[in-house]
Design a protein around this motif. Structure first.
Motif, PDB file in Angstrom:
ATOM      1  N   GLU B 307     -13.334  36.028 -24.632  1.00  0.00           N
ATOM      2  CA  GLU B 307     -13.113  35.227 -23.423  1.00  0.00           C
ATOM      3  C   GLU B 307     -13.377  36.116 -22.217  1.00  0.00           C
ATOM      4  O   GLU B 307     -12.685  37.105 -22.029  1.00  0.00           O
ATOM      5  CB  GLU B 307     -11.647  34.816 -23.338  1.00  0.00           C
ATOM      6  CG  GLU B 307     -11.262  33.519 -23.974  1.00  0.00           C
ATOM      7  CD  GLU B 307      -9.765  33.295 -23.809  1.00  0.00           C
ATOM      8  OE1 GLU B 307      -9.365  32.839 -22.730  1.00  0.00           O
ATOM      9  OE2 GLU B 307      -9.001  33.622 -24.731  1.00  0.00           O
ATOM     10  N   HIS B 308     -14.353  35.735 -21.389  1.00  0.00           N
ATOM     11  CA  HIS B 308     -14.611  36.541 -20.200  1.00  0.00           C
ATOM     12  C   HIS B 308     -13.815  35.959 -19.046  1.00  0.00           C
ATOM     13  O   HIS B 308     -14.165  34.920 -18.499  1.00  0.00           O
ATOM     14  CB  HIS B 308     -16.101  36.499 -19.841  1.00  0.00           C
ATOM     15  CG  HIS B 308     -16.957  37.099 -20.901  1.00  0.00           C
ATOM     16  ND1 HIS B 308     -17.110  38.462 -21.043  1.00  0.00           N
ATOM     17  CD2 HIS B 308     -17.681  36.532 -21.884  1.00  0.00           C
ATOM     18  CE1 HIS B 308     -17.903  38.706 -22.064  1.00  0.00           C
ATOM     19  NE2 HIS B 308     -18.264  37.560 -22.598  1.00  0.00           N
ATOM     20  N   ARG B 312     -10.794  40.792 -16.591  1.00  0.00           N
ATOM     21  CA  ARG B 312     -10.695  41.437 -17.910  1.00  0.00           C
ATOM     22  C   ARG B 312     -11.295  40.490 -18.925  1.00  0.00           C
ATOM     23  O   ARG B 312     -11.565  39.328 -18.624  1.00  0.00           O
ATOM     24  CB  ARG B 312      -9.247  41.748 -18.260  1.00  0.00           C
ATOM     25  CG  ARG B 312      -8.408  40.560 -18.458  1.00  0.00           C
ATOM     26  CD  ARG B 312      -6.993  40.763 -17.961  1.00  0.00           C
ATOM     27  NE  ARG B 312      -6.484  39.443 -17.622  1.00  0.00           N
ATOM     28  CZ  ARG B 312      -5.475  38.838 -18.238  1.00  0.00           C
ATOM     29  NH1 ARG B 312      -4.830  39.464 -19.192  1.00  0.00           N
ATOM     30  NH2 ARG B 312      -5.102  37.642 -17.894  1.00  0.00           N
ATOM     31  N   SER B 313     -11.510  41.027 -20.120  1.00  0.00           N
ATOM     32  CA  SER B 313     -12.000  40.172 -21.201  1.00  0.00           C
ATOM     33  C   SER B 313     -10.992  40.199 -22.321  1.00  0.00           C
ATOM     34  O   SER B 313     -10.350  41.221 -22.570  1.00  0.00           O
ATOM     35  CB  SER B 313     -13.358  40.662 -21.700  1.00  0.00           C
ATOM     36  OG  SER B 313     -14.317  40.558 -20.689  1.00  0.00           O
ATOM     37  N   ILE B 314     -10.809  39.058 -23.004  1.00  0.00           N
ATOM     38  CA  ILE B 314      -9.889  39.006 -24.129  1.00  0.00           C
ATOM     39  C   ILE B 314     -10.717  38.940 -25.401  1.00  0.00           C
ATOM     40  O   ILE B 314     -11.536  38.037 -25.581  1.00  0.00           O
ATOM     41  CB  ILE B 314      -8.988  37.750 -24.057  1.00  0.00           C
ATOM     42  CG1 ILE B 314      -8.321  37.647 -22.699  1.00  0.00           C
ATOM     43  CG2 ILE B 314      -7.957  37.793 -25.165  1.00  0.00           C
ATOM     44  CD1 ILE B 314      -7.303  38.700 -22.398  1.00  0.00           C
ATOM     45  N   LEU B 315     -10.500  39.915 -26.286  1.00  0.00           N
ATOM     46  CA  LEU B 315     -11.219  39.938 -27.558  1.00  0.00           C
ATOM     47  C   LEU B 315     -10.298  39.394 -28.634  1.00  0.00           C
ATOM     48  O   LEU B 315      -9.269  39.999 -28.935  1.00  0.00           O
ATOM     49  CB  LEU B 315     -11.620  41.376 -27.908  1.00  0.00           C
ATOM     50  CG  LEU B 315     -12.269  42.199 -26.791  1.00  0.00           C
ATOM     51  CD1 LEU B 315     -12.430  43.652 -27.238  1.00  0.00           C
ATOM     52  CD2 LEU B 315     -13.620  41.609 -26.431  1.00  0.00           C
TER      53      LEU B 315
ATOM     54  N   ALA C 196     -11.457  27.265 -16.741  1.00  0.00           N
ATOM     55  CA  ALA C 196     -12.910  27.185 -16.885  1.00  0.00           C
ATOM     56  C   ALA C 196     -13.470  28.506 -17.417  1.00  0.00           C
ATOM     57  O   ALA C 196     -14.300  28.525 -18.320  1.00  0.00           O
ATOM     58  CB  ALA C 196     -13.544  26.827 -15.546  1.00  0.00           C
ATOM     59  N   MET C 197     -13.013  29.594 -16.841  1.00  0.00           N
ATOM     60  CA  MET C 197     -13.517  30.903 -17.252  1.00  0.00           C
ATOM     61  C   MET C 197     -13.234  31.154 -18.733  1.00  0.00           C
ATOM     62  O   MET C 197     -14.063  31.684 -19.466  1.00  0.00           O
ATOM     63  CB  MET C 197     -12.839  32.014 -16.440  1.00  0.00           C
ATOM     64  CG  MET C 197     -13.195  32.042 -14.987  1.00  0.00           C
ATOM     65  SD  MET C 197     -14.831  32.725 -14.705  1.00  0.00           S
ATOM     66  CE  MET C 197     -14.508  34.459 -14.952  1.00  0.00           C
ATOM     67  N   SER C 198     -12.061  30.742 -19.179  1.00  0.00           N
ATOM     68  CA  SER C 198     -11.653  31.083 -20.529  1.00  0.00           C
ATOM     69  C   SER C 198     -12.377  30.269 -21.592  1.00  0.00           C
ATOM     70  O   SER C 198     -12.587  30.739 -22.692  1.00  0.00           O
ATOM     71  CB  SER C 198     -10.134  30.929 -20.627  1.00  0.00           C
ATOM     72  OG  SER C 198      -9.778  30.079 -21.660  1.00  0.00           O
ATOM     73  N   MET C 199     -12.774  29.039 -21.271  1.00  0.00           N
ATOM     74  CA  MET C 199     -13.307  28.177 -22.320  1.00  0.00           C
ATOM     75  C   MET C 199     -14.820  27.970 -22.287  1.00  0.00           C
ATOM     76  O   MET C 199     -15.398  27.582 -23.299  1.00  0.00           O
ATOM     77  CB  MET C 199     -12.648  26.798 -22.246  1.00  0.00           C
ATOM     78  CG  MET C 199     -11.193  26.802 -22.637  1.00  0.00           C
ATOM     79  SD  MET C 199     -10.587  25.144 -22.962  1.00  0.00           S
ATOM     80  CE  MET C 199     -10.565  24.521 -21.334  1.00  0.00           C
ATOM     81  N   SER C 200     -15.453  28.200 -21.153  1.00  0.00           N
ATOM     82  CA  SER C 200     -16.804  27.671 -20.994  1.00  0.00           C
ATOM     83  C   SER C 200     -17.916  28.615 -21.418  1.00  0.00           C
ATOM     84  O   SER C 200     -17.794  29.821 -21.281  1.00  0.00           O
ATOM     85  CB  SER C 200     -17.046  27.296 -19.534  1.00  0.00           C
ATOM     86  OG  SER C 200     -15.894  26.811 -18.941  1.00  0.00           O
TER      87      SER C 200
END
Lengths: 300, 361, 366
Positions: B307-308, B312-315, C196-200
């Motif tokens: 997840e970007h 931060r990014s979640i792996l 939006a950022m998390s899913m798209s």
């Protein structure tokens, strides 16, 4: 969000719908039309067959009979019969008595109804069943309770008194006012009263200042509805009075004579006039009325 | 004017549902105290009971030692801002804010002064002549806050004031709240379901779930040393990972095992720590990850989804036979799906008793 | 597989709700329509679904113009805000609803129901009343109901906006997993940028009826095209600091309170006028070293404790700048020294709100 403008047009369906509406309107308005038309008819047209739709010789005689006893007597002589003694009185008193009784009982009904509705809506007084119990009172056909009520009134010496009539009408319409006003109150979030209480008002004043201003339209609509009920009530006016108190509905019923039968034209004139106060009241509060009538309907 | 608020053993039932099951806490003078929890945790019920809109079935509420449990709402010295503003629609903005002052019988000149002062602080002066239905959501909230603050009361309670606003406005108003609190110095009781908001604003936090207190502490305490599994998974976004592991004693000390990993736990263990199947709590940012195996990242695993989020990014990763979320800063070498190597450093205070849901203490 | 071609929609005399909107959606893609309330995202959804007719423009699904078709023939599935399940029906009845309405024979209905129930893990819930479900179950049933007719496109209208933050996070993950597994094409409307950022796969940012930018979450976050997108995306919000720009040969010299020593940026040719320097809170380094440290001094006004990190609100040139730091670095009242990572900054024209692009290269060089 359907776009009605883009609805597929089908002329046949529209014509059918329009016709149905016209028929419904015609059926609803016909009695009123007949009432006003008959009120201007001379005696020979009152019950003629084939029926006379609009009088060819319109007259104000019926109205004169309603208001002026001398006109009634003149009429009686012309008919070569005698009139029932009740009818020789003028209708002014009937209007006066009805106005007093209907107004007072409407006011009391709305007042007590509001207090009861507030208690039920906000504090769940009587649990879930009380509102329904209230309404169930009106589920009995009035004729079923005529005898006990007459007996009660007789014992309490309330027969044929203004007080008695007002009490009776208030009691009969209370379920309606509680039911209607409750739904108006429930449409106002309870948080508003909570906010008023937290910010310095006691419970009742919180209701007065936070909720009441928002249900005015509803209260007026309820008042109009109840006024109509009271104004047009006949059965209990008949059994609970014996001459001292007389309402408009009784007066209309009394336009009957042994020799001439029912004086339809005079009854129609009386009926026509008695629609006026209600129409007037509706006109005065019309601004609030539409909002009040539909206020409780849409639940968000 | 400010005071300490203390609540002890508050119980409230609605029919057979227990909304509050014995809540106790103390908010110190001038403290920004937040109650956080999911929907139906009982947060609003708690505020309304303290305000006097509900009568508790048991328990007491006191302000500065004075028992107010049986007093009418208006005599308690608390102010409440409702979740949906609850502005009086038939009054102007000015009249709304002036309401508590009028109810208290304040003189006209003083009312004018005070309303002007409060409106100025909240930037709503231009709204005073209009009615609430013409306001935007953010403006409604500000005017409602003004009404809550108009009369100087010892304790101000705010029930999810930012919840109905869109994300942008929420973030903007958050800092304004902090500034406002700094200026006014009143004791504030703040309710929210958003744990980021709670962490960001509060001196101390109470985590409420199902009408019961899970933990009370500062943002740091609640984050670093959660008392229960619920707190660990509720506070922090993404929530703390709970890995199922076996805790054993070996020659080298205590060790936790899971498929593919064996890790030493620095001792000593807190009392009450049992052996066998337990939970190991690991925050996403505490997991080290690298594209190649290394001293700090010996455990083989796989990233199956990324997840970007921008900052931060979640792996979403698989290691030790379980799913673990790992947070990495932007432009980290591991930023895509595939094989990777991970490193964990278990902490004794993050060992969880799976049956009771409480961390070893 | 979805193509919006110059869609325009007007309500009355005011400015158009949608202004020549064009958008493409690929098969299997998860695209979010993101924007503040009133930006036109719900109107766009209504037009795609067929509840509203556009004043101009075409809608194509798999190459076929669907503008004249009523909603039920467009091959769509719709999930509403609050899910809107039929509370008086069982889960099974809810799921099968669309198929029954289309007159699909019983055997086929049962087959699809079972397949869907397996996929969405609804097996044990089929007999339950829709009223008795928890949020996660409701979401799966709502999605199942929309998917059972095998729509080409699934539309979701802010389905999670009324849920608390914690629940939203969990449901987000579940929804995304379902979509990825099924390869379903999804158009998701939301005002929440984190969602939006998390899913798209891609995000279309809208404002005032117009598209501002369409791109992957990374592109939108790291390379916004204008001020609105830069400010709308990201929590904490991006810092905007006024700066002076002096054009020179082959570039421009930029200096701001965050970087007082004027630094030369090759390749940029900004217009005259005021400019803003946009910099993310995590692209500013802060140290506490007193004296002798490079960097701009700034006093800490507020500390936001977010657990994994702190957001410090520091005072710089009369306004507040947000800086992300490791926890415990500083407390209120401390003075920090800030160094900006200019390679990550964007230069924005104050008048137009446009991000100034270098010819060829985009970034500012530190």
């Amino acid at each position: 969000m359907p776009d009605l403008a883009a609805a597929r047009r089908r002329p046949a369906l529209t014509l059918l719908k329009r016709t149905a509406v016209l028929v419904a309107m015609a059926i609803s308005f016909f009695p009123i039309f007949w009432l006003f038309s008959t009120s201007f008819k001379p005696v020979d047209e009152w019950a003629s067959w084939p029926p006379v739709w609009v009088s060819r010789h319109p007259t104000l005689q019926n109205y004169r009979i309603v208001f002026f006893p001398e006109a009634a007597r003149t009429f009686a002589e012309a008919q070569k019969g005698s009139l029932d003694y009740k009818v020789s009185g003028s209708a002014w008193r009937a209007f006066g008595d009805s106005a007093l009784i209907a107004t007072a009982s409407t006011a009391l009904s709305v007042l007590f109804g509001t207090l009861a509705a507030w208690s039920i809506a906000r504090y769940r007084t009587g649990g879930a069943s009380l509102p329904l119990q209230f309404l169930s009172v009106r589920m009995f056909p009035p004729i079923a309770v005529v005898v006990p009520i007459v007996a009660m009134f007789s014992v309490l010496r309330l027969s044929d008194t203004y007080l008695g009539m007002i009490l009776a009408y208030t009691a009969f319409t209370l379920p309606f006012s509680v039911w209607m006003i409750r739904s108006f109150i429930e449409d106002v979030p309870a948080e508003l009263e909570g906010a008023a209480m937290v910010h310095g008002l006691g419970r009742f004043r919180a209701f007065l200042h936070a909720t009441m201003p928002l249900i005015w339209g509803g209260l007026l609509a309820t008042a109009l509805f109840i006024f109509i009920l009271n104004w047009s009530e006949f059965l209990f006016a008949l059994v609970l009075t014996s001459g001292k108190v007389i309402t408009v509905t009784l007066q209309v019923a009394n336009y009957v004579s042994a020799s001439s039968g029912k004086l339809y034209g005079v009854q129609a004139a009386m009926g026509a006039i008695s629609t006026l106060p209600v129409v007037l009241m509706g006109y005065l509060i019309q601004r609030h009325l539409v909002r009040g009538l539909t206020f409780g309907a849409v639940k968000r | 004017m400010t005071a300490a608020l203390s609540v002890s053993g508050l119980v409230k039932r609605f029919g057979s549902v227990e909304a509050l099951g014995g809540v106790s806490f103390t908010a110190g003078e001038g403290e920004f105290f937040t109650i956080v929890g999911p929907t139906n945790a009982g947060k609003s019920t708690l505020l309304k009971t303290i305000a006097g809109l509900h009568a508790p079935d048991a328990g007491k509420v006191a302000i500065d030692g004075r028992d107010i449990t049986d007093l009418e709402p208006r005599r308690r010295g608390v102010s409440l801002l409702f979740q949906n503003a609850a502005l009086f629609p038939n009054l102007t903005g000015f009249e709304n804010i002036a309401f508590p002052l009028r109810a208290a019988g304040t003189g006209t000149a003083e009312i004018e002064r005070r309303v002007g002062e409060v409106a100025g602080k909240l930037g709503v002066g231009h709204l005073l002549g209009r009615h609430p239905r013409t306001y935007s959501g953010g403006e409604q909230q500000r005017v409602a806050i003004g009404r809550a603050l108009a009369r100087r009361v010892p304790v101000v309670m705010l029930d999810e004031p930012l919840t109905n606003l869109d994300a942008r406005t929420r973030i903007a108003l958050r800092i304004e709240f902090k500034a406002l609190h700094r200026e006014l110095g009143q004791t504030i009781l703040y309710v929210t379901h958003d744990q980021v908001e709670a962490m960001s604003l509060s001196d101390r936090i109470l985590v409420l779930s199902g009408g019961r207190v899970e933990q009370i502490g500062t943002a740091d305490e609640v984050y670093r040393r959660p008392a229960t599994r619920f707190v660990a998974e509720f506070i922090g976004s993404p929530p703390m990972n709970i890995l199922e592991v076996e805790l054993e004693d070996t020659a080298e000390g205590q060790v936790v095992r899971a498929p593919g990993l064996t890790l030493r736990v620095p001792g000593p263990l807190p009392p009450g720590g049992k052996r066998g199947r337990i939970g190991l709590g690991v925050r996403p940012e505490e997991v080290a990850v690298a594209p190649e195996p290394g001293d700090a990242t010996p455990i083989a695993g796989e990233v199956f989804w990324v997840e970007h989020l921008g900052d931060r990014s979640i792996l979403d990763s698989r290691l030790g036979g379980q799913t673990v979320k790992v947070a990495v800063p932007p432009r980290h070498p591991v930023s895509g799906v595939g094989r990777a190597f991970f490193g964990l450093a278990p902490r004794p205070e993050h060992l969880l008793d799976l049956s009771s849901g409480r961390f070893f203490r | 597989m979805l193509e919006l071609d110059s869609i325009t929609k007007r309500f009355g005399e005011a400015a158009p709700a949608l202004d020549a909107l064009s958008l493409r959606l690929a098969r299997g893609e998860f695209l979010s329509l993101l924007g503040p309330s009133g930006c036109g995202k719900s109107t766009t959804l209504a037009i795609i679904a067929g509840f509203l007719d556009p004043d101009a423009g075409r809608i194509r699904v798999d190459g076929r113009d669907v503008g004249e078709l009523p909603p039920r023939r467009r091959g769509l599935g719709l999930v509403f805000q609050d899910y809107a399940l039929f509370t008086s029906l069982s889960v099974r009845a809810n799921l099968a609803f669309g198929l029954e309405a289309q007159g699909v024979p019983r055997a086929e209905r049962r087959r699809r129901l079972e397949e869907l129930a397996r996929r969405l893990d609804l097996g044990g819930l089929l007999g339950r009343s829709a009223r008795s479900l928890n949020m996660s179950e409701m979401q799966r049933v709502a999605v199942g109901r929309a998917l059972i007719t095998r729509p080409a496109l699934l539309l979701l209208d802010e389905p999670m906006s009324n849920l608390d933050a914690h629940l939203r996070q969990r449901l987000r993950t579940e929804l995304k997993q379902i979509q990825a597994e099924l390869g379903q094409t999804v158009l998701y409307v939301t005002h929440d940028q984190a969602e939006a950022m998390s899913m798209s796969d891609r995000i279309a940012v809208m404002r005032g009826g117009r598209l501002q930018q369409v791109g992957t979450p990374e592109e939108i976050y790291h390379r916004p095209v204008n001020r609105f997108v830069a400010e709308f995306i990201g929590d904490p919000p991006i810092n905007l600091v006024p700066c002076t720009v002096r054009p020179g040969t082959g570039g421009a010299a930029v200096s701001s309170p965050l970087s007082p020593a004027s630094s030369f940026q090759p390749g940029l040719s900004p217009m005259q006028g005021e400019h803003l320097l946009a910099l993310r809170a995590h692209d500013i380094r802060a140290v506490r070293a007193p004296g002798g440290a490079a960097g701009v001094p700034a006093k800490v006004r507020f500390v936001e404790n977010l657990g994994a990190q702190h957001v410090l609100h520091v005072e710089l040139a009369g306004s507040l700048v947000r800086v992300v730091t490791t926890p415990g670095l500083a407390a209120e009242g401390d003075t920090l020294h800030l160094t900006a990572d200019l390679a990550q900054a964007h230069l924005i024209e104050a008048a137009t709100g446009e991000v100034v692009r270098a010819s060829g290269r985009r970034e500012l060089a530190a």
